[in-house]
Design an enzyme around this catalytic site. Structure first.
Site, PDB file in Angstrom:
ATOM      1  N   LYS A   1       1.262  -0.773  -0.120  1.00 52.80           N
ATOM      2  CA  LYS A   1      -0.047  -0.074   0.027  1.00 52.80           C
ATOM      3  C   LYS A   1       0.765   1.273  -0.688  1.00 52.80           C
ATOM      4  O   LYS A   1       1.767   1.235   0.606  1.00 52.80           O
ATOM      5  CB  LYS A   1      -0.813   0.221   1.149  1.00 52.80           C
ATOM      6  CG  LYS A   1      -2.253   0.892   1.377  1.00 52.80           C
ATOM      7  CD  LYS A   1      -2.576   1.679   2.388  1.00 52.80           C
ATOM      8  CE  LYS A   1      -1.675   2.610   3.394  1.00 52.80           C
ATOM      9  NZ  LYS A   1      -1.439   4.124   2.365  1.00 52.80           N
TER      10      LYS A   1
ATOM     11  N   CYS B   1      14.902  11.290   3.736  1.00 54.55           N
ATOM     12  CA  CYS B   1      14.506  10.867   5.165  1.00 54.55           C
ATOM     13  C   CYS B   1      15.674  11.107   5.688  1.00 54.55           C
ATOM     14  O   CYS B   1      16.565  11.739   6.609  1.00 54.55           O
ATOM     15  CB  CYS B   1      14.635   9.605   5.520  1.00 54.55           C
ATOM     16  SG  CYS B   1      15.870   8.060   4.166  1.00 54.55           S
TER      17      CYS B   1
ATOM     18  N   GLU C   1      11.513   1.950   9.030  1.00 54.07           N
ATOM     19  CA  GLU C   1      12.119   2.605   8.346  1.00 54.07           C
ATOM     20  C   GLU C   1      12.003   4.539   8.605  1.00 54.07           C
ATOM     21  O   GLU C   1      10.612   4.809   7.768  1.00 54.07           O
ATOM     22  CB  GLU C   1      12.636   2.833   6.670  1.00 54.07           C
ATOM     23  CG  GLU C   1      12.658   1.042   6.836  1.00 54.07           C
ATOM     24  CD  GLU C   1      13.820   0.370   7.687  1.00 54.07           C
ATOM     25  OE1 GLU C   1      14.924   0.869   8.024  1.00 54.07           O
ATOM     26  OE2 GLU C   1      13.894  -1.038   8.113  1.00 54.07           O
TER      27      GLU C   1
ATOM     28  N   GLU D   1      11.398  17.798  11.589  1.00 55.02           N
ATOM     29  CA  GLU D   1      12.158  17.259  10.632  1.00 55.02           C
ATOM     30  C   GLU D   1      11.131  17.594   9.614  1.00 55.02           C
ATOM     31  O   GLU D   1       9.893  18.565  10.278  1.00 55.02           O
ATOM     32  CB  GLU D   1      11.975  15.452  10.258  1.00 55.02           C
ATOM     33  CG  GLU D   1      12.263  15.284   8.565  1.00 55.02           C
ATOM     34  CD  GLU D   1      12.092  13.961   8.023  1.00 55.02           C
ATOM     35  OE1 GLU D   1      10.547  13.538   8.745  1.00 55.02           O
ATOM     36  OE2 GLU D   1      12.529  13.080   7.713  1.00 55.02           O
TER      37      GLU D   1
END
Ligand code: NAD
Length: 489
Positions: free
Chosen positions: A183, A292, A258, A392
């Site tokens: 997905k 990332c 992750e 972030e």
């Protein structure tokens, strides 16, 4: 059999890919997929629900034993075939990635090459699925440890690399003998559907690859909660990682998470400043800062701070922002909410005293009137406790701090809840060895920009995740181990 998509009001409407068939969702609701550069709706996809999750997982479970029973080299041949088809369709797939995600076309072509590479790398391991033979403490006994598949895997992927993240999970999962339900993020579901479509040209047994679309809290959560999958592998936010951790606890599922990063970029006083500037630019502004492992905060030694800052800001001002289908350095932010978040973070930083050296605003005029655009931005006069240094950004914004020595840079770099990647520019061997020992990050780039290798290991420490992908350790996560004791007396 129904097609992958039909045209509805001039816009392609996709179906789920379940058990080798393009299948209508039982939920008659749709998600609009938007082009981040123009705001135009380019497709609609099913907003799948629990029933779709169940059908996909049941199909994957039914297909799994026969798939695992194949010799690994036979599974590998199919992965190599899919990799070849992806490369044959490189330009078309790259344009699709640009349309749904917004990265510049040259970068999207690179992503498609990586998408193919994850499959060929996994395939190359087919003849190395080894175990251990260990001596028994008893007479006439043999003991061995064998690697076997988990069963059904669920792969949940982020929007920043919609094609590559699909095969980063699919390649090792299938090579190991698992079947998979993918997905993608609801904003970028098209690349995975197109990869599934290419797989229909090969002899994958039905149910080995399943691709469904829906939201994280809807379909994603239903896939995680379902009793069938043993392995859930997520690439996404810390928030989603924590939610999945909680919800997978009931069934004690195996998780690979992750998650996000907040990479520090340390420039020591002995650094090659030209090289450091170039790497800092590439590591921040590629994919509009939405990687990332992006450079998210900089610590520059005071002795070289003026020179570095002057050259860095000049290079940032020279970045070309614009239509990602043309030769630009920076494309749009992925979505409206993502753009709002970046703007909010910059405003909060400046309200708390940060100074803007360049940029600082949305772009809204002319070619930027539609879509989601933000100026490449450099901030200074920041404090390590500010959210801009701790959270972030995932956008074209970089805060820069001056430090008095290498130790301060190291200390501030480690003062973070994240631990994915870090960058350091120094030529000093003693410093290099210290940072290897002391930096609490899973991936450290010294004197170079980012970019992980398919045969290395991409793993976040601390809140950046649990597990890790790529290389032999990444592949090993897709196996469980059985130990066999045979007495043959
Ligand atoms: P996200 O967490 O919003 O979504 C990731 C995927 O998880 C999507 O498919 C989403 O639908 C699904 N999801 C969300 N909540 C869920 C839930 N409760 N249950 C089940 N599924 C759920 O992340 P995003 O915004 O797509 O991605 C950006 C983040 O991903 C950034 O933090 C970035 O750093 C991170 N990222 C990490 C890596 C890595 O390898 N460590 C690589 C790429 C991106």
């Amino acid at each position: 059999m129904p097609a992958m998509k039909d045209m509805v009001n001039g816009v392609p409407r996709y179906r789920h890919f379940i058990n080798g068939q393009w299948t209508d969702s039982t939920v008659k609701e749709w998600i609009e997929v938007e082009n981040p550069a123009t705001g135009a709706v380019i497709a609609t996809v099913p907003k799948g629900g629990a029933d779709d999750a169940d059908r996909a997982l049941v199909a994957a479970a039914a297909a799994q034993p026969a798939w695992e029973a194949l010799p690994p080299i036979e599974r590998a041949k199919l992965l190599i075939g899919l990799s070849r088809l992806i490369l044959e369709n490189r330009d078309r797939l790259a344009r699709l990635v640009v349309a749904e995600q917004g990265k510049p076309l040259t970068e999207a072509r690179g992503e498609i090459e990586g998408t193919a590479l994850y499959l060929t790398y996994a395939a190359e391991e087919a003849r190395r699925i080894t175990g251990d033979i260990i001596p028994s403490d008893n007479t006439d006994e043999q003991v061995w440890i064998q690697r076997v598949a988990h069963g059904v895997a669920v792969g949940l992927t982020a929007w920043n690399y919609p094609a590559a993240l699909t095969t980063r999970k699919m390649g090792p999962a299938l090579l190991a003998g698992n079947t998979i339900v993918i997905k993608s993020h609801e904003g970028t579901p098209l690349s995975a559907f197109e990869i599934a479509q290419l797989s229909t040209q090969l002899d994958f047994p039905p149910g080995v690859i399943n691709v469904v679309s829906g939201t994280g809290e809807g379909l994603g959560a239903a896939l995680v909660k379902h009793p069938i999958p043993r392995l859930i592998t997520l690439t996404g936010s810390v928030r989603a990682g924590k939610e999945i951790f909680r919800s997978a606890a009931d069934d004690l599922k195996i998780l690979r998470l992750e998650l996000g990063g907040k990479a520090p970029f340390i420039v020591a006083e002995d650094a090659d400043i030209g090289a450091a500037v170039k790497a800092a630019i590439a590591s921040r502004f590629e994919n509009c800062g939405q990687i990332c492992i992006c450079n998210e905060r900089m610590y520059v030694h005071e002795r070289v701070a003026d020179e570095f800052t002057e050259k860095f800001v000049r290079a940032v001002k020279a970045l070309k922002v614009g239509d990602p289908l043309t030769m630009v350095d920076v494309g749009p932010k992925f979505s409206g909410p993502e753009l709002d978040k970046v703007e909010r973070m910059v405003k909060a930083a400046t309200s708390a005293g940060a100074k803007v050296l360049t940029g600082g605003n949305r772009l809204t005029e002319g070619e930027f009137a539609r879509g989601h655009w933000f100026e490449p931005t450099v901030l200074t006069a920041v404090d390590n406790r500010m959210p801009i240094m701790q959270d972030e950004v995932f956008g074209p914004v970089i805060p820069l701090m001056t430090v008095t020595d290498f130790d301060e840079g190291l200390r501030l770099a480690n003062e973070s809840r994240y631990g994915l990647s870090a960058y350091v520019f120094t030529k000093d061997m003693r410093r290099l060895m210290r940072l290897v020992r002391e930096l609490k990050f899973g991936e450290i780039y010294v004197n170079r920009p980012g970019g992980d290798a398919v045969h290395a290991h991409h793993a976040g420490l601390r809140h950046s995740g649990i597990g890790g992908e790529d290389g032999k350790y990444g592949l090993d996560a897709y196996f469980q181990k059985k130990t066999i004791y045979v007495n043959f007396a």
